[in-house]
Design a protein around this motif. Structure first.
Motif, PDB file in Angstrom:
ATOM      1  N   THR A   1       0.842  -1.200   0.000  1.00 46.76           N
ATOM      2  CA  THR A   1       0.000   0.000   0.000  1.00 46.76           C
ATOM      3  C   THR A   1       0.874   1.245   0.000  1.00 46.76           C
ATOM      4  O   THR A   1       1.808   1.366   0.784  1.00 46.76           O
ATOM      5  CB  THR A   1      -0.918   0.010   1.235  1.00 46.76           C
ATOM      6  OG1 THR A   1      -1.710  -1.178   1.216  1.00 46.76           O
ATOM      7  CG2 THR A   1      -1.813   1.223   1.241  1.00 46.76           C
ATOM      8  N   GLU A   2       0.579   2.159  -0.906  1.00 42.94           N
ATOM      9  CA  GLU A   2       1.349   3.417  -1.001  1.00 42.94           C
ATOM     10  C   GLU A   2       0.367   4.582  -0.952  1.00 42.94           C
ATOM     11  O   GLU A   2      -0.053   5.112  -1.979  1.00 42.94           O
ATOM     12  CB  GLU A   2       2.160   3.449  -2.298  1.00 42.94           C
ATOM     13  CG  GLU A   2       3.217   2.362  -2.355  1.00 42.94           C
ATOM     14  CD  GLU A   2       3.952   2.311  -3.682  1.00 42.94           C
ATOM     15  OE1 GLU A   2       5.163   2.065  -3.669  1.00 42.94           O
ATOM     16  OE2 GLU A   2       3.311   2.512  -4.724  1.00 42.94           O
ATOM     17  N   GLY A   3      -0.040   4.933   0.250  1.00 39.76           N
ATOM     18  CA  GLY A   3      -1.038   5.981   0.390  1.00 39.76           C
ATOM     19  C   GLY A   3      -2.433   5.430   0.144  1.00 39.76           C
ATOM     20  O   GLY A   3      -2.615   4.265  -0.189  1.00 39.76           O
ATOM     21  N   GLN A   4      -3.417   6.265   0.306  1.00 40.00           N
ATOM     22  CA  GLN A   4      -4.811   5.868   0.136  1.00 40.00           C
ATOM     23  C   GLN A   4      -5.258   6.082  -1.312  1.00 40.00           C
ATOM     24  O   GLN A   4      -4.806   6.991  -1.987  1.00 40.00           O
ATOM     25  CB  GLN A   4      -5.709   6.689   1.078  1.00 40.00           C
ATOM     26  CG  GLN A   4      -5.408   6.471   2.551  1.00 40.00           C
ATOM     27  CD  GLN A   4      -5.648   5.032   2.972  1.00 40.00           C
ATOM     28  OE1 GLN A   4      -6.681   4.447   2.664  1.00 40.00           O
ATOM     29  NE2 GLN A   4      -4.685   4.455   3.685  1.00 40.00           N
ATOM     30  N   GLY A   5      -6.171   5.212  -1.752  1.00 42.67           N
ATOM     31  CA  GLY A   5      -6.783   5.430  -3.057  1.00 42.67           C
ATOM     32  C   GLY A   5      -6.009   4.842  -4.218  1.00 42.67           C
ATOM     33  O   GLY A   5      -5.030   4.106  -4.037  1.00 42.67           O
ATOM     34  N   SER A   6      -6.482   5.182  -5.423  1.00 43.65           N
ATOM     35  CA  SER A   6      -5.937   4.631  -6.666  1.00 43.65           C
ATOM     36  C   SER A   6      -5.518   5.760  -7.597  1.00 43.65           C
ATOM     37  O   SER A   6      -6.349   6.586  -7.993  1.00 43.65           O
ATOM     38  CB  SER A   6      -6.989   3.767  -7.371  1.00 43.65           C
ATOM     39  OG  SER A   6      -7.374   2.670  -6.573  1.00 43.65           O
TER      40      SER A   6
END
Length: 254
Positions: free
Chosen positions: A140-145
């Motif tokens: 996971t690299e931060g929230q969202g796409s």
């Protein structure tokens, strides 16, 4: 004497031509036997990019099955394949896979032998699917796409190999639910005028990659159930318009 010399010169030339024809026939048979139904690989194929969404799209088993079932046939159309992952920060992601050069190089096949070409291609193509599947497991690299970041990154790679006489193709495994940075699908005004303004804003900010001449196929578009189903056709229009504004020659949202 002159006539005999000329005839003598013609006979070896004819013999050489016959030998070449026999050799060509033998190679043709070997090509068919060695390549089976795939045929010989000397025909130039495309320069390709593959994007795999490692965010919420990666959860359903159907998403992984899409990659496993669709990607091998796509790779058969390619001479070279680059990869990108959709993460929370796609363009600067540390989750990478090296491109796969499928076509034989000049050093590997100096005589353009179709049997050698098919042998090299058959081996290299087996590397494409495992690399794509690894992108499902990006951290996971931060929230969202960050969908646009992944598009920019893969196009940057493909453009470095761009050849005007070859097809350029992208296969995207993603629901295209972008919700990072300048494109948050959940908050997007999808009225016709607002869509056009947003696409122009993205183009002016160079957030849309140059897709001139690219054919784009998306698998898993809006696969995740939405709270407002009436937005589905409007989102489809937005993405079609965005890809076309970026220059894509064909767009399929599947």
């Amino acid at each position: 004497m002159g006539l005999r010399t000329a005839q003598g010169a013609r006979r070896p030339a004819a013999a050489r031509g016959a030998r070449r024809r026999r050799l060509g026939a033998v190679l043709g048979v070997l090509c068919l036997v060695g390549a089976g139904v795939a045929g010989c690989g000397t025909e130039a194929k495309g320069v390709c990019g593959v994007i795999v969404d490692s965010t919420s799209y990666a959860d359903p088993a159907a998403s992984r099955n899409d990659v496993s079932s669709k990607l091998p046939a796509f790779a058969q159309q390619c001479d070279w394949v680059a990869f990108a992952a959709v993460t929370g920060n796609s363009e600067s992601s540390t989750c990478r896979q090296d491109p796969v050069p499928i076509a034989a190089t000049q050093a590997e096949n100096p005589n353009d032998n179709p049997v050698v070409e098919d042998r090299v291609r058959a081996h290299r193509i087996t590397e494409v699917l495992p690399r794509a599947l690894k992108l499902f497991d990006c951290p996971t690299e931060g929230q969202g796409s960050d969908v646009l970041g992944a598009l920019r990154y893969v196009v940057k790679q493909v453009d470095a190999r761009r050849q005007p006489d070859k097809a350029h193709q992208l296969m995207v495994f993603s629901d295209l639910i972008s919700n990072r940075g300048d494109l948050d699908i959940d908050k997007l005004d999808l009225s016709e005028g607002a869509r056009k303004r947003k696409i122009q804003e993205l183009r002016d900010a160079r957030l849309l990659p140059d897709l001139t001449g690219y054919a784009v196929v998306v698998h898993g578009f809006l696969r995740k159930k939405m709270s407002s189903p009436d937005r589905f056709p409007l989102l489809e229009r937005f993405w079609r318009e965005a890809f076309e504004a970026a220059g894509a020659s064909a767009v399929d949202l599947l």
